[in-house]
Motif scaffolding. Structure first.
Motif, mmCIF file in Angstrom:
data_model
loop_
_atom_site.group_PDB
_atom_site.id
_atom_site.type_symbol
_atom_site.label_atom_id
_atom_site.label_comp_id
_atom_site.label_asym_id
_atom_site.label_seq_id
_atom_site.Cartn_x
_atom_site.Cartn_y
_atom_site.Cartn_z
ATOM 1 N N LYS A 37 51.414 31.889 39.084
ATOM 2 C CA LYS A 37 50.836 33.225 39.280
ATOM 3 C C LYS A 37 49.328 33.176 39.057
ATOM 4 O O LYS A 37 48.557 33.741 39.830
ATOM 5 C CB LYS A 37 51.472 34.239 38.322
ATOM 6 C CG LYS A 37 52.866 34.644 38.692
ATOM 7 C CD LYS A 37 53.435 35.605 37.658
ATOM 8 C CE LYS A 37 54.923 35.820 37.884
ATOM 9 N NZ LYS A 37 55.542 36.588 36.791
ATOM 10 N N HIS A 38 48.926 32.480 38.002
ATOM 11 C CA HIS A 38 47.491 32.368 37.709
ATOM 12 C C HIS A 38 46.773 31.519 38.749
ATOM 13 O O HIS A 38 45.672 31.869 39.185
ATOM 14 C CB HIS A 38 47.275 31.801 36.300
ATOM 15 C CG HIS A 38 47.632 32.751 35.224
ATOM 16 N ND1 HIS A 38 46.831 33.818 34.869
ATOM 17 C CD2 HIS A 38 48.720 32.821 34.429
ATOM 18 C CE1 HIS A 38 47.404 34.495 33.892
ATOM 19 N NE2 HIS A 38 48.566 33.913 33.615
ATOM 20 N N THR A 39 47.397 30.414 39.157
ATOM 21 C CA THR A 39 46.723 29.565 40.140
ATOM 22 C C THR A 39 46.643 30.247 41.504
ATOM 23 O O THR A 39 45.695 30.000 42.251
ATOM 24 C CB THR A 39 47.385 28.179 40.264
ATOM 25 O OG1 THR A 39 48.732 28.313 40.693
ATOM 26 C CG2 THR A 39 47.316 27.421 38.952
ATOM 27 N N GLN A 40 47.595 31.123 41.809
ATOM 28 C CA GLN A 40 47.504 31.902 43.053
ATOM 29 C C GLN A 40 46.277 32.814 42.998
ATOM 30 O O GLN A 40 45.544 32.944 43.983
ATOM 31 C CB GLN A 40 48.775 32.731 43.279
ATOM 32 C CG GLN A 40 49.999 31.927 43.618
ATOM 33 C CD GLN A 40 49.944 31.331 45.016
ATOM 34 O OE1 GLN A 40 49.209 31.774 45.887
ATOM 35 N NE2 GLN A 40 50.729 30.301 45.231
ATOM 36 N N GLU A 41 46.058 33.448 41.861
ATOM 37 C CA GLU A 41 44.882 34.308 41.691
ATOM 38 C C GLU A 41 43.594 33.500 41.802
ATOM 39 O O GLU A 41 42.613 33.964 42.385
ATOM 40 C CB GLU A 41 44.943 35.047 40.354
ATOM 41 C CG GLU A 41 46.052 36.071 40.264
ATOM 42 C CD GLU A 41 45.901 37.197 41.279
ATOM 43 O OE1 GLU A 41 44.755 37.650 41.525
ATOM 44 O OE2 GLU A 41 46.928 37.619 41.832
ATOM 45 N N VAL A 42 43.604 32.302 41.241
ATOM 46 C CA VAL A 42 42.446 31.417 41.360
ATOM 47 C C VAL A 42 42.215 31.086 42.829
ATOM 48 O O VAL A 42 41.072 31.101 43.309
ATOM 49 C CB VAL A 42 42.635 30.123 40.523
ATOM 50 C CG1 VAL A 42 41.594 29.072 40.882
ATOM 51 C CG2 VAL A 42 42.599 30.445 39.042
ATOM 52 N N VAL A 44 42.973 32.875 45.478
ATOM 53 C CA VAL A 44 42.416 34.061 46.148
ATOM 54 C C VAL A 44 40.932 34.179 45.815
ATOM 55 O O VAL A 44 40.095 34.398 46.698
ATOM 56 C CB VAL A 44 43.190 35.337 45.734
ATOM 57 C CG1 VAL A 44 42.468 36.589 46.201
ATOM 58 C CG2 VAL A 44 44.611 35.296 46.277
ATOM 59 N N LEU A 45 40.585 34.023 44.550
ATOM 60 C CA LEU A 45 39.195 34.115 44.122
ATOM 61 C C LEU A 45 38.339 33.053 44.806
ATOM 62 O O LEU A 45 37.234 33.350 45.301
ATOM 63 C CB LEU A 45 39.123 33.963 42.602
ATOM 64 C CG LEU A 45 37.787 34.202 41.936
ATOM 65 C CD1 LEU A 45 37.333 35.652 42.135
ATOM 66 C CD2 LEU A 45 37.881 33.882 40.452
ATOM 67 N N GLU A 48 37.853 34.045 48.448
ATOM 68 C CA GLU A 48 36.922 35.171 48.585
ATOM 69 C C GLU A 48 35.469 34.742 48.427
ATOM 70 O O GLU A 48 34.568 35.378 48.961
ATOM 71 C CB GLU A 48 37.247 36.254 47.557
ATOM 72 C CG GLU A 48 38.524 37.007 47.849
ATOM 73 C CD GLU A 48 38.926 37.958 46.733
ATOM 74 O OE1 GLU A 48 38.338 37.893 45.616
ATOM 75 O OE2 GLU A 48 39.844 38.760 46.966
ATOM 76 N N HIS A 95 45.997 26.901 47.550
ATOM 77 C CA HIS A 95 44.603 27.336 47.695
ATOM 78 C C HIS A 95 44.145 27.189 49.146
ATOM 79 O O HIS A 95 43.423 28.071 49.657
ATOM 80 C CB HIS A 95 43.696 26.534 46.762
ATOM 81 C CG HIS A 95 43.871 26.882 45.321
ATOM 82 N ND1 HIS A 95 43.075 26.331 44.339
ATOM 83 C CD2 HIS A 95 44.743 27.699 44.668
ATOM 84 C CE1 HIS A 95 43.452 26.799 43.163
ATOM 85 N NE2 HIS A 95 44.462 27.622 43.338
ATOM 86 N N HIS A 98 45.333 30.064 51.210
ATOM 87 C CA HIS A 98 44.533 31.282 51.010
ATOM 88 C C HIS A 98 43.251 31.236 51.825
ATOM 89 O O HIS A 98 42.747 32.271 52.244
ATOM 90 C CB HIS A 98 44.184 31.480 49.536
ATOM 91 C CG HIS A 98 45.333 31.930 48.704
ATOM 92 N ND1 HIS A 98 45.957 33.139 48.877
ATOM 93 C CD2 HIS A 98 45.981 31.321 47.674
ATOM 94 C CE1 HIS A 98 46.938 33.256 48.002
ATOM 95 N NE2 HIS A 98 46.977 32.169 47.276
#
Length: 100
Positions: A37-42, A44-45, A48, A95, A98
């Motif tokens: 979950k955290h690496t998915q957010e990373v 996305v960041l 972006e 990553h 994404h």
């Protein structure tokens, strides 16, 4: 003590070990899910902000850190390195998705 008693005790001990293994497997799965979950957010960041999907310097630090943790825990560091390598490959794959 009879062979039957010894076998019954061994079966009880085996059942206890297997119950512990099952609990630990569940912990591993839920821990990996939380990690991803955290690496998915990373991912996305990074997407972006047009950052590269991998960070070789961080990966090297993480592998060294995990190897030391493994030695401290009495786990084969080579196994830990292979395991983290597999996890890192999966994270980088996510990553890249994404960024597509």
């Amino acid at each position: 003590m009879s062979t039957t008693d010894t076998a019954a005790r061994a079966e009880a001990v085996l059942a206890d070990h297997r119950a512990s293994i099952d609990r630990l497997d569940a912990i591993l799965v839920y821990t990996l899910a939380e990690r991803f979950k955290h690496t998915q957010e990373v991912g996305v960041l990074k997407a972006e902000h047009a950052l590269p999907p991998s960070d070789p310097a961080r990966e090297d630090r993480q592998i060294a850190r995990l190897e030391q943790l493994s030695r401290d825990a009495g786990l084969d560091p080579d196994f830990a390195r292979k395991f983290l390598g597999f996890v890192i490959e999966e994270v980088i794959r996510h990553h890249r998705k994404h960024q597509s």
